[in-house]
Design a protein around this motif. Structure first.
Motif, PDB file in Angstrom:
ATOM      1  N   PHE A  32       0.814  -1.216   0.000  1.00  0.00           N
ATOM      2  CA  PHE A  32       0.000   0.000   0.000  1.00  0.00           C
ATOM      3  C   PHE A  32       0.847   1.265   0.000  1.00  0.00           C
ATOM      4  O   PHE A  32       0.318   2.357  -0.168  1.00  0.00           O
ATOM      5  CB  PHE A  32      -0.946   0.005   1.204  1.00  0.00           C
ATOM      6  CG  PHE A  32      -1.926  -1.133   1.167  1.00  0.00           C
ATOM      7  CD1 PHE A  32      -2.892  -1.214   0.175  1.00  0.00           C
ATOM      8  CD2 PHE A  32      -1.875  -2.144   2.121  1.00  0.00           C
ATOM      9  CE1 PHE A  32      -3.782  -2.269   0.129  1.00  0.00           C
ATOM     10  CE2 PHE A  32      -2.761  -3.201   2.086  1.00  0.00           C
ATOM     11  CZ  PHE A  32      -3.723  -3.265   1.087  1.00  0.00           C
ATOM     12  N   ASN A  33       2.158   1.143   0.174  1.00  0.00           N
ATOM     13  CA  ASN A  33       3.063   2.294   0.139  1.00  0.00           C
ATOM     14  C   ASN A  33       3.385   2.631  -1.313  1.00  0.00           C
ATOM     15  O   ASN A  33       3.761   1.770  -2.093  1.00  0.00           O
ATOM     16  CB  ASN A  33       4.356   1.972   0.899  1.00  0.00           C
ATOM     17  CG  ASN A  33       5.303   3.147   0.953  1.00  0.00           C
ATOM     18  OD1 ASN A  33       4.880   4.305   0.968  1.00  0.00           O
ATOM     19  ND2 ASN A  33       6.585   2.872   0.967  1.00  0.00           N
ATOM     20  N   SER A  34       3.216   3.882  -1.690  1.00  0.00           N
ATOM     21  CA  SER A  34       3.546   4.351  -3.042  1.00  0.00           C
ATOM     22  C   SER A  34       4.688   5.354  -2.933  1.00  0.00           C
ATOM     23  O   SER A  34       4.464   6.560  -2.819  1.00  0.00           O
ATOM     24  CB  SER A  34       2.341   5.028  -3.693  1.00  0.00           C
ATOM     25  OG  SER A  34       1.284   4.112  -3.811  1.00  0.00           O
ATOM     26  N   PRO A  35       5.928   4.871  -2.986  1.00  0.00           N
ATOM     27  CA  PRO A  35       7.066   5.779  -2.810  1.00  0.00           C
ATOM     28  C   PRO A  35       7.241   6.716  -4.005  1.00  0.00           C
ATOM     29  O   PRO A  35       6.918   6.366  -5.143  1.00  0.00           O
ATOM     30  CB  PRO A  35       8.257   4.838  -2.665  1.00  0.00           C
ATOM     31  CG  PRO A  35       7.846   3.574  -3.311  1.00  0.00           C
ATOM     32  CD  PRO A  35       6.357   3.491  -3.163  1.00  0.00           C
ATOM     33  N   SER A  71      10.736   8.497   1.092  1.00  0.00           N
ATOM     34  CA  SER A  71       9.447   7.832   0.876  1.00  0.00           C
ATOM     35  C   SER A  71       9.582   6.317   0.724  1.00  0.00           C
ATOM     36  O   SER A  71       8.581   5.606   0.773  1.00  0.00           O
ATOM     37  CB  SER A  71       8.751   8.418  -0.359  1.00  0.00           C
ATOM     38  OG  SER A  71       9.520   8.156  -1.520  1.00  0.00           O
ATOM     39  N   LEU A  72      10.812   5.812   0.578  1.00  0.00           N
ATOM     40  CA  LEU A  72      11.025   4.364   0.497  1.00  0.00           C
ATOM     41  C   LEU A  72      10.925   3.702   1.863  1.00  0.00           C
ATOM     42  O   LEU A  72      10.755   2.488   1.957  1.00  0.00           O
ATOM     43  CB  LEU A  72      12.405   4.056  -0.096  1.00  0.00           C
ATOM     44  CG  LEU A  72      12.648   4.504  -1.532  1.00  0.00           C
ATOM     45  CD1 LEU A  72      14.093   4.263  -1.912  1.00  0.00           C
ATOM     46  CD2 LEU A  72      11.714   3.794  -2.482  1.00  0.00           C
ATOM     47  N   PHE A  73      11.043   4.491   2.928  1.00  0.00           N
ATOM     48  CA  PHE A  73      11.057   3.942   4.278  1.00  0.00           C
ATOM     49  C   PHE A  73       9.652   3.851   4.846  1.00  0.00           C
ATOM     50  O   PHE A  73       8.888   4.803   4.814  1.00  0.00           O
ATOM     51  CB  PHE A  73      11.936   4.794   5.199  1.00  0.00           C
ATOM     52  CG  PHE A  73      13.402   4.526   5.028  1.00  0.00           C
ATOM     53  CD1 PHE A  73      14.054   3.625   5.859  1.00  0.00           C
ATOM     54  CD2 PHE A  73      14.119   5.142   4.021  1.00  0.00           C
ATOM     55  CE1 PHE A  73      15.396   3.353   5.698  1.00  0.00           C
ATOM     56  CE2 PHE A  73      15.467   4.883   3.849  1.00  0.00           C
ATOM     57  CZ  PHE A  73      16.107   3.990   4.685  1.00  0.00           C
ATOM     58  N   THR A  74       9.328   2.659   5.347  1.00  0.00           N
ATOM     59  CA  THR A  74       8.094   2.431   6.090  1.00  0.00           C
ATOM     60  C   THR A  74       8.504   1.822   7.431  1.00  0.00           C
ATOM     61  O   THR A  74       9.696   1.657   7.707  1.00  0.00           O
ATOM     62  CB  THR A  74       7.160   1.448   5.346  1.00  0.00           C
ATOM     63  OG1 THR A  74       7.791   0.166   5.280  1.00  0.00           O
ATOM     64  CG2 THR A  74       6.829   1.948   3.951  1.00  0.00           C
ATOM     65  N   TRP A  75       7.539   1.446   8.230  1.00  0.00           N
ATOM     66  CA  TRP A  75       7.859   0.820   9.504  1.00  0.00           C
ATOM     67  C   TRP A  75       8.561  -0.523   9.297  1.00  0.00           C
ATOM     68  O   TRP A  75       9.250  -1.011  10.180  1.00  0.00           O
ATOM     69  CB  TRP A  75       6.581   0.635  10.325  1.00  0.00           C
ATOM     70  CG  TRP A  75       5.664  -0.356   9.691  1.00  0.00           C
ATOM     71  CD1 TRP A  75       4.705  -0.111   8.755  1.00  0.00           C
ATOM     72  CD2 TRP A  75       5.667  -1.763   9.897  1.00  0.00           C
ATOM     73  NE1 TRP A  75       4.108  -1.272   8.373  1.00  0.00           N
ATOM     74  CE2 TRP A  75       4.685  -2.313   9.061  1.00  0.00           C
ATOM     75  CE3 TRP A  75       6.397  -2.619  10.702  1.00  0.00           C
ATOM     76  CZ2 TRP A  75       4.411  -3.667   9.005  1.00  0.00           C
ATOM     77  CZ3 TRP A  75       6.122  -3.973  10.639  1.00  0.00           C
ATOM     78  CH2 TRP A  75       5.145  -4.490   9.807  1.00  0.00           C
ATOM     79  N   ASN A  76       8.423  -1.126   8.094  1.00  0.00           N
ATOM     80  CA  ASN A  76       8.977  -2.447   7.822  1.00  0.00           C
ATOM     81  C   ASN A  76      10.330  -2.386   7.099  1.00  0.00           C
ATOM     82  O   ASN A  76      10.882  -3.410   6.750  1.00  0.00           O
ATOM     83  CB  ASN A  76       7.968  -3.246   6.974  1.00  0.00           C
ATOM     84  CG  ASN A  76       8.333  -4.700   6.843  1.00  0.00           C
ATOM     85  OD1 ASN A  76       8.942  -5.283   7.725  1.00  0.00           O
ATOM     86  ND2 ASN A  76       7.972  -5.287   5.722  1.00  0.00           N
ATOM     87  N   HIS A 142      17.599  -0.882  -3.686  1.00  0.00           N
ATOM     88  CA  HIS A 142      17.018  -2.143  -3.234  1.00  0.00           C
ATOM     89  C   HIS A 142      16.569  -1.934  -1.796  1.00  0.00           C
ATOM     90  O   HIS A 142      17.392  -1.643  -0.924  1.00  0.00           O
ATOM     91  CB  HIS A 142      18.042  -3.275  -3.293  1.00  0.00           C
ATOM     92  CG  HIS A 142      18.515  -3.572  -4.668  1.00  0.00           C
ATOM     93  ND1 HIS A 142      17.977  -4.570  -5.431  1.00  0.00           N
ATOM     94  CD2 HIS A 142      19.459  -2.981  -5.435  1.00  0.00           C
ATOM     95  CE1 HIS A 142      18.585  -4.603  -6.606  1.00  0.00           C
ATOM     96  NE2 HIS A 142      19.484  -3.636  -6.635  1.00  0.00           N
ATOM     97  N   VAL A 143      15.269  -2.060  -1.570  1.00  0.00           N
ATOM     98  CA  VAL A 143      14.710  -1.888  -0.232  1.00  0.00           C
ATOM     99  C   VAL A 143      14.726  -3.241   0.469  1.00  0.00           C
ATOM    100  O   VAL A 143      14.161  -4.212  -0.041  1.00  0.00           O
ATOM    101  CB  VAL A 143      13.281  -1.322  -0.296  1.00  0.00           C
ATOM    102  CG1 VAL A 143      12.677  -1.217   1.091  1.00  0.00           C
ATOM    103  CG2 VAL A 143      13.281   0.036  -0.986  1.00  0.00           C
ATOM    104  N   MET A 144      15.392  -3.288   1.621  1.00  0.00           N
ATOM    105  CA  MET A 144      15.505  -4.523   2.391  1.00  0.00           C
ATOM    106  C   MET A 144      14.574  -4.421   3.602  1.00  0.00           C
ATOM    107  O   MET A 144      14.839  -3.652   4.522  1.00  0.00           O
ATOM    108  CB  MET A 144      16.949  -4.724   2.843  1.00  0.00           C
ATOM    109  CG  MET A 144      17.880  -4.858   1.673  1.00  0.00           C
ATOM    110  SD  MET A 144      19.588  -4.805   2.173  1.00  0.00           S
ATOM    111  CE  MET A 144      20.350  -4.568   0.586  1.00  0.00           C
ATOM    112  N   PRO A 145      13.484  -5.183   3.584  1.00  0.00           N
ATOM    113  CA  PRO A 145      12.516  -5.096   4.681  1.00  0.00           C
ATOM    114  C   PRO A 145      12.932  -5.932   5.887  1.00  0.00           C
ATOM    115  O   PRO A 145      13.800  -6.801   5.795  1.00  0.00           O
ATOM    116  CB  PRO A 145      11.237  -5.654   4.053  1.00  0.00           C
ATOM    117  CG  PRO A 145      11.741  -6.641   3.057  1.00  0.00           C
ATOM    118  CD  PRO A 145      13.031  -6.067   2.518  1.00  0.00           C
TER     119      PRO A 145
END
Length: 167
Positions: A32-35, A71-76, A142-145
């Motif tokens: 649901f995140n739209s960076p 905007s790439l950063f979320t809680w995960n 590369h986003v590493m969750p």
């Protein structure tokens, strides 16, 4: 009555099932995140552009790299690996990629940055294909969750050209 072993097994199975369900929900919530990241690169100077003794072209350049990847950063998000690549075509290969700079962004607070640097890695082409060559600079990440699958994306910045003559 069930023995202690049966009850412990049932409790453990239930706990692992709930944990797996929570991890799946956490991973799905990232969809649901739209960076909307942004990046800009300026080539300030071609420090040198030379032909090596064994025939390969080599380029050193000074760059200003600025990006807003917050905007790439979320809680995960655990961390983001980011790198800048030069991409160009040659008669032999439709895509040549050379990494010029990279970094690891550990948190949202570090995701908005400006760097003045020379290319961290050598920009070498196997052959004499770089004189007057048009190339794109591409910011990859590369986003590493913390849980779930990694995802990658990029911003392509076209319109760069190397000099016609060696320096």
């Amino acid at each position: 009555m069930h023995s202690f072993g049966y009850r412990a097994n049932a409790l453990l199975t239930f706990a692992v099932t709930i944990l797996a369900f929570m991890c799946a929900m956490a991973s799905l919530s990232d969809n649901f995140n739209s960076p909307t990241p942004s990046a800009q690169v300026q080539v300030l100077n071609i420090n040198w552009f030379q032909k090596q003794p064994h025939g390969n072209d080599e380029v050193s350049m000074t760059l200003n790299i600025s990006a807003d990847l917050q905007s790439l950063f979320t809680w995960n998000t655990k961390q983001v690996f980011v790198f800048l690549a030069a991409e160009y075509e040659t008669p032999k290969h439709s895509l040549n990629q050379i990494s010029l700079w990279d970094g690891i962004i550990p948190s949202k607070e570090h995701a908005k940055f400006w760097i003045h640097t020379s290319n961290k890695y050598r920009f070498i082409d196997q052959g004499s294909n770089l004189r007057g060559k048009e190339y794109n600079l591409t910011m990859h990440w590369h986003v590493m969750p913390k849980t779930g699958k990694m995802f990658a994306d990029k911003i392509v910045m076209p319109g760069y050209r190397l000099p016609q003559e060696y320096r």
